[in-house]
Motif scaffolding. Sequence first.
Motif: not given
Length: 394
Positions: A49, A64, A66, A229, A232-233
């Motif tokens: 990251r 983030y 995905t 995340e 958020r995911r």
Amino acid sequence: MIYLDNAGTTELSKSALDAMMPYLTREYGNASSLHSSGQRSKEALETAREDIAKCLNASPREIYFTSGGSESDNQAILSAAELGAKKNKKHIISSKFEHHAVLHTLKKLEKQGYKVTYLDVYENGIIHLDDLESAITEETCLVTIMFANNEIGTIQPIKEIGEICRKHGVLFHTDAVQAVGHINVDVKDQCIDMLSLSAHKFHGPKGIGVLYAKQGILLTNLIEGGAQERGRRGGTENIAGIVGMAQALKDAVKELDEVSKQETKLRDKLIESLGKIPHSSLNGDAKLRLSNNFNMCFEGIEGESLLLLLDDAGICASSGSACTSGSLDPSHVLLAIGRPHEVAHGSLRLTLSKYTTEEEIDYVIKKVPEVVEYLRKMSPVWDELEKGKKQHIL
Ligand SMILES: *Cc1c(COP(=O)(O)O)cnc(C)c1O
């Protein structure tokens, strides 16, 4: 095999594969587990990251993970739409030649009552900033315009777009899937609020990507689940994919100048040589385009037949985007730059990579004119054009 479909996907680099191997084998701990195996995965995750953030000039908190470019596009747009709706702002600005991950998400929002303005991209495949500025209203909650087009490679004035959006207080998302790893991307300098990228377009693995969202932007979940995340995911992280993506991106950024110089030289050779084929025309601006993108229309032929014959000759090419090939509709991108239907059908896209050699390009330059001539001889449309029963367009 000569692989010239790098806008469709790229070969996984040895360097990315090597970085992934431990996480495909012995390092299989779940990054959410508290034991040391899990913690080693967590560490790899956070290092990746940080590395990716650095390549974009973002902060790690803004990255983030995905499943790829499509998911990032969906999440960015739906998040901005939801934030907009809370303030009664339900207008979005985009362009006519976005990727379907963007266009289909916008269509869905239109059915839900959002208004979308699709900016013209003109003959050279680039929007006009005046058009953008005059399209912005009090209701505009998002501008989403791609960094570089996947079919014709044209590059938008991203920084200028970002500045206009900032001036008007509108969120700016860019689908940078074709740009990241190929041209300089700096989210701060270019005033980008949200950005989508995908590893398999820069020699990383498939099925992994990033949504960058500037600090303070509240994302809407597409996938509910655990606290991954930052909530958020959801879903156990694809550590091998993430590590491979970070390695591929670091390599791409490091090699960027050198690779783009080499690609530009080969691309221009293609443009110059194949441009000599009568009744042909380059699609999109000749200079403001990705260094690896060649896309040309040849009158009087079917792009699909051209592809099949080139495949027989050992050349992997494309007529446009991987998603539209196989369908009989002409490319929405070529229609957007004003190509008539009959011409749009005769397109050829050749996209290069750091692995493309001059010998390969020389072979293509020899082969393509032969195949075009062969197809034209058999084409009833070409016959009519030659006999003057129909007017040439190109
Ligand atoms: C490839 C591509 C996508 C989709 O990315 P995936 O990772 O395959 O979902 C989106 N936008 C553009 C411009 C692309 O080239």
